[in-house]
Write a protein that holds these residues in place. Structure first.
Motif, PDB file in Angstrom:
ATOM      1  N   VAL A   1       0.842  -1.201   0.000  1.00  0.00           N
ATOM      2  CA  VAL A   1       0.000   0.000   0.000  1.00  0.00           C
ATOM      3  C   VAL A   1       0.872   1.243   0.000  1.00  0.00           C
ATOM      4  N   LEU A   2       1.859   1.275   0.885  1.00  0.00           N
ATOM      5  CA  LEU A   2       2.751   2.437   0.957  1.00  0.00           C
ATOM      6  C   LEU A   2       3.456   2.663  -0.371  1.00  0.00           C
ATOM      7  N   GLU A   3       3.955   1.588  -0.953  1.00  0.00           N
ATOM      8  CA  GLU A   3       4.667   1.688  -2.229  1.00  0.00           C
ATOM      9  C   GLU A   3       3.740   2.193  -3.332  1.00  0.00           C
ATOM     10  N   SER A   4       2.509   1.662  -3.394  1.00  0.00           N
ATOM     11  CA  SER A   4       1.578   2.071  -4.450  1.00  0.00           C
ATOM     12  C   SER A   4       1.198   3.548  -4.328  1.00  0.00           C
ATOM     13  N   LEU A   5       1.238   4.097  -3.129  1.00  0.00           N
ATOM     14  CA  LEU A   5       0.892   5.497  -2.903  1.00  0.00           C
ATOM     15  C   LEU A   5       2.114   6.418  -2.894  1.00  0.00           C
ATOM     16  N   GLY A   6       3.308   5.820  -2.993  1.00  0.00           N
ATOM     17  CA  GLY A   6       4.530   6.614  -2.963  1.00  0.00           C
ATOM     18  C   GLY A   6       4.819   7.209  -1.602  1.00  0.00           C
ATOM     19  N   ILE A   7       4.427   6.515  -0.544  1.00  0.00           N
ATOM     20  CA  ILE A   7       4.631   6.990   0.820  1.00  0.00           C
ATOM     21  C   ILE A   7       5.760   6.189   1.457  1.00  0.00           C
ATOM     22  N   GLU A   8       6.758   6.874   1.979  1.00  0.00           N
ATOM     23  CA  GLU A   8       7.887   6.195   2.607  1.00  0.00           C
ATOM     24  C   GLU A   8       7.686   5.977   4.101  1.00  0.00           C
ATOM     25  N   ASP A   9       7.065   6.945   4.759  1.00  0.00           N
ATOM     26  CA  ASP A   9       6.881   6.883   6.211  1.00  0.00           C
ATOM     27  C   ASP A   9       5.477   6.358   6.526  1.00  0.00           C
ATOM     28  N   PRO A  10       5.360   5.167   7.131  1.00  0.00           N
ATOM     29  CA  PRO A  10       4.028   4.616   7.399  1.00  0.00           C
ATOM     30  C   PRO A  10       3.196   5.461   8.371  1.00  0.00           C
ATOM     31  N   PHE A  11       3.834   6.374   9.101  1.00  0.00           N
ATOM     32  CA  PHE A  11       3.088   7.247  10.010  1.00  0.00           C
ATOM     33  C   PHE A  11       2.333   8.351   9.268  1.00  0.00           C
ATOM     34  N   GLU A  12       2.578   8.492   7.957  1.00  0.00           N
ATOM     35  CA  GLU A  12       1.918   9.541   7.181  1.00  0.00           C
ATOM     36  C   GLU A  12       0.511   9.162   6.731  1.00  0.00           C
ATOM     37  N   LEU A  13       0.128   7.889   6.873  1.00  0.00           N
ATOM     38  CA  LEU A  13      -1.174   7.440   6.379  1.00  0.00           C
ATOM     39  C   LEU A  13      -2.029   6.967   7.545  1.00  0.00           C
ATOM     40  N   THR A  14      -3.086   7.736   7.852  1.00  0.00           N
ATOM     41  CA  THR A  14      -3.960   7.376   8.974  1.00  0.00           C
ATOM     42  C   THR A  14      -5.149   6.531   8.537  1.00  0.00           C
ATOM     43  N   GLY A  15      -5.515   6.616   7.250  1.00  0.00           N
ATOM     44  CA  GLY A  15      -6.650   5.852   6.755  1.00  0.00           C
ATOM     45  C   GLY A  15      -6.566   5.687   5.259  1.00  0.00           C
ATOM     46  N   LEU A  16      -7.367   4.747   4.749  1.00  0.00           N
ATOM     47  CA  LEU A  16      -7.355   4.465   3.316  1.00  0.00           C
ATOM     48  C   LEU A  16      -8.690   3.871   2.905  1.00  0.00           C
ATOM     49  N   TYR A  17      -9.206   4.352   1.769  1.00  0.00           N
ATOM     50  CA  TYR A  17     -10.361   3.716   1.147  1.00  0.00           C
ATOM     51  C   TYR A  17      -9.840   2.847   0.020  1.00  0.00           C
TER      52      TYR A  17
END
Length: 134
Positions: free
Chosen positions: A50-66
């Motif tokens: 999920v992080l890779e598909s969204l281009g997010i390196e820090d897992p603390f940056e994503l609080t929720g996802l649809y």
């Protein structure tokens, strides 16, 4: 007395799930009906894919996802899509809550939940932010 016993334990996955359920039940009935059969899930963090598909390196940056096909793109003529899911991520939510001491954990969980349901309805982040600003 240890610090843990003085302040209690950190909210568990089940605790956050209970807060999310309470937040969902507090929504107007017509909003809950329109949401339909969305599956709600609480995990500690998003997975690496999920992080890779969204281009997010820090897992603390994503609080929720649809995750799923939003209502605006569904058709009666298409085969049944994969189930729609709203993920809430406990550790990033707790981190954000600690950083913003002016809101309760329940308020933050409700905010993240409603934001992700907005994506289920087909709203963009900008549209959700505009609605929240009103």
């Amino acid at each position: 007395m240890s610090e843990a016993s003085a302040f209690g334990r950190a909210p568990s996955l089940d605790d956050l799930a209970a807060l999310a359920e309470a937040a969902f039940q507090a929504l107007p009935p017509q909003f809950r009906r329109m949401t339909g059969e969305v599956i709600f899930r609480v995990d500690d963090f998003p997975d690496e894919e999920v992080l890779e598909s969204l281009g997010i390196e820090d897992p603390f940056e994503l609080t929720g996802l649809y995750q799923g096909l939003d209502l605006s793109r569904r058709s009666l003529f298409d085969p049944s899509p994969q189930p729609s899911m709203v993920f809430l991520y406990r550790r990033p939510i707790l981190d954000e809550w600690a950083a913003h001491g002016e809101i309760t954990l329940q308020e933050l969980v409700a905010h993240v939940l409603v934001h992700e349901i907005g994506h289920h309805f087909g709203l963009s982040d900008a549209q959700i932010a505009a609605i929240e600003a009103e």
